[in-house]
Design a protein around this motif. Structure first.
Motif, PDB file in Angstrom:
ATOM      1  N   CYS A  70      -2.699  19.759  -2.507  1.00  0.00           N
ATOM      2  CA  CYS A  70      -4.156  19.566  -2.533  1.00  0.00           C
ATOM      3  C   CYS A  70      -4.516  18.320  -1.740  1.00  0.00           C
ATOM      4  N   SER A  71      -5.800  18.171  -1.399  1.00  0.00           N
ATOM      5  CA  SER A  71      -6.245  17.020  -0.628  1.00  0.00           C
ATOM      6  C   SER A  71      -6.357  15.789  -1.518  1.00  0.00           C
ATOM      7  N   LEU A  72      -5.769  14.709  -1.040  1.00  0.00           N
ATOM      8  CA  LEU A  72      -5.836  13.443  -1.766  1.00  0.00           C
ATOM      9  C   LEU A  72      -7.204  12.784  -1.626  1.00  0.00           C
ATOM     10  N   ASN A  79      -4.572   0.370  -9.292  1.00  0.00           N
ATOM     11  CA  ASN A  79      -3.522  -0.628  -9.071  1.00  0.00           C
ATOM     12  C   ASN A  79      -3.037  -0.605  -7.618  1.00  0.00           C
ATOM     13  N   ASN A  80      -3.988  -0.471  -6.702  1.00  0.00           N
ATOM     14  CA  ASN A  80      -3.697  -0.434  -5.261  1.00  0.00           C
ATOM     15  C   ASN A  80      -2.783   0.726  -4.873  1.00  0.00           C
ATOM     16  N   HIS A  81      -2.832   1.787  -5.648  1.00  0.00           N
ATOM     17  CA  HIS A  81      -2.135   3.034  -5.346  1.00  0.00           C
ATOM     18  C   HIS A  81      -3.176   4.144  -5.202  1.00  0.00           C
ATOM     19  N   LEU A  82      -2.862   5.147  -4.404  1.00  0.00           N
ATOM     20  CA  LEU A  82      -3.734   6.310  -4.265  1.00  0.00           C
ATOM     21  C   LEU A  82      -3.288   7.354  -5.283  1.00  0.00           C
ATOM     22  N   VAL A  83      -4.239   7.830  -6.087  1.00  0.00           N
ATOM     23  CA  VAL A  83      -3.937   8.774  -7.163  1.00  0.00           C
ATOM     24  C   VAL A  83      -4.429  10.164  -6.780  1.00  0.00           C
TER      25      VAL A  83
END
Length: 352
Positions: A70-72, A79-83
């Motif tokens: 799926c598209s992020l 926390n400076n992460h892409l979920v």
């Protein structure tokens, strides 16, 4: 500014000429578009996603989640992460998955759980992304754009605008640096042609480097409409325009009215084989300290820019062939087309 690092595989792209340039810095988004909400960046090689984390850093990834595809772009930053919005997988700045909520304590994150990340930088109002082909690490600095650094010149993000062309990006770029079409194509938006005006073009100088082209020439639009009349009070020698192309997809037009100057920086993003997104950042050296009048001028700039793009769209969508042939074209180019000739030479030298 942040440059994310990760080794990338060779990009898959058609080998039919003209192809999409690789191993270069593309301007792909306006900085004003970036936020903690991931931004989808349609691109001919596949969707990318950019996100500005709470700490101010920016990361760019392949938008396809490693889990179920799926598209992020529908996700968020944590926390400076892409979920990922589907199952909550979290990716760090290198694109490595660091957390999978559904895993038990006795399970480990698969080593293949990662997405491609890209080097990126912020300059001149744009997010630049290194698109690799054979060269994973950037091997040159983003080229300077001196017009954006003129005295008192300032970017006005509230005047940023976008437009979608149903045309190949090579046609859109050539249109943007074409010096002689304005009196005929843009009579409604920029000014009418004086029936007595001499529209012949003198030979103009062109400065060419391995990745940039610059040309300066006189303004040939007379009896200008609207607000532009106010600026045309100086000597004719002080009224001129300039065009700059920065390989592979940025161009600018400079219009100088004596002590007043306007710079329109355009990025043409190839989103498909024959679709292109224009991202426009506007600079000027006046009205920077007058919020009320400045806001009015920004609105005027957007309105005029959109009208100009619409007028151009009617032309470029009709051109054949749909893509510029950098070599072997049957088009008849003349002296005033010298900047287009140099553009084609440059693209040919990089792509072949």
């Amino acid at each position: 500014m942040n440059s994310s690092t990760m080794k990338t595989k060779k990009s898959l792209v058609s080998t039919q000429a003209p192809s999409v340039p690789l191993d270069c810095w593309y301007a792909l988004a306006l900085i004003s578009q970036l936020s903690t909400k991931p931004l989808s960046i349609p691109f001919v090689l596949g969707e990318l996603v950019a996100v500005r984390h709470p700490d101010g850093s920016v990361n760019v990834y392949n938008a396809k989640c490693a889990h179920r595809g799926c598209s992020l772009s529908g996700g968020w930053t944590q926390n400076n992460h892409l979920v990922c919005p589907y199952h909550g997988w979290q990716y760090d700045s290198d694109g490595v998955c660091t957390h999978i909520p559904a895993l038990r304590e006795d399970e480990s994150i698969p080593t293949r759980a990662r997405v491609k990340s890209y080097h990126c930088e912020e300059r001149y109002g744009y997010l630049w992304v290194w698109i690799p082909g054979e060269i994973n690490e950037p091997n040159y600095e983003i080229d300077d754009i001196p017009e954006c650094e003129f005295d008192r010149m300032k970017h006005h993000p509230s005047a940023d605008n976008t437009y979608e062309f149903e045309a190949h990006f090579s046609r859109c770029i050539e249109n943007g640096i074409d010096p002689t079409h304005a009196p005929f194509t843009h009579g409604g938006s920029m000014g009418k042609v004086d029936s007595k005006a001499d529209l012949s073009y003198p030979r103009y100088d062109i400065d060419v480097t391995s990745r940039t082209i610059f040309a300066q020439m006189p303004v040939k639009v007379k009896k200008v409409n609207g607000l532009a009349r106010w600026f045309l009070k100086g000597d004719s020698e002080d009224i001129y325009k300039g065009y700059r192309f920065v390989y592979p997809n940025l161009l600018l037009s400079l219009v100088n009215f004596g002590r007043f100057a306007i710079v329109s920086v355009q990025v043409l993003v190839p989103t498909g084989e024959n679709t292109t997104t224009m991202l426009n950042a506007n600079y000027r050296n006046f009205l920077s300290n007058m919020p009320g009048v400045g806001k009015w001028f920004d609105d005027y700039t957007i309105k005029t820019g959109t009208k100009i793009a619409f007028e151009d769209d009617n032309i470029v969508v009709s051109q054949t062939p749909e893509q510029v042939k950098y070599k072997g074209s049957n088009e008849i180019l003349v002296e005033s087309d010298r900047i287009l000739i140099e553009f084609r030479k440059m693209m040919k030298s990089h792509l072949h």
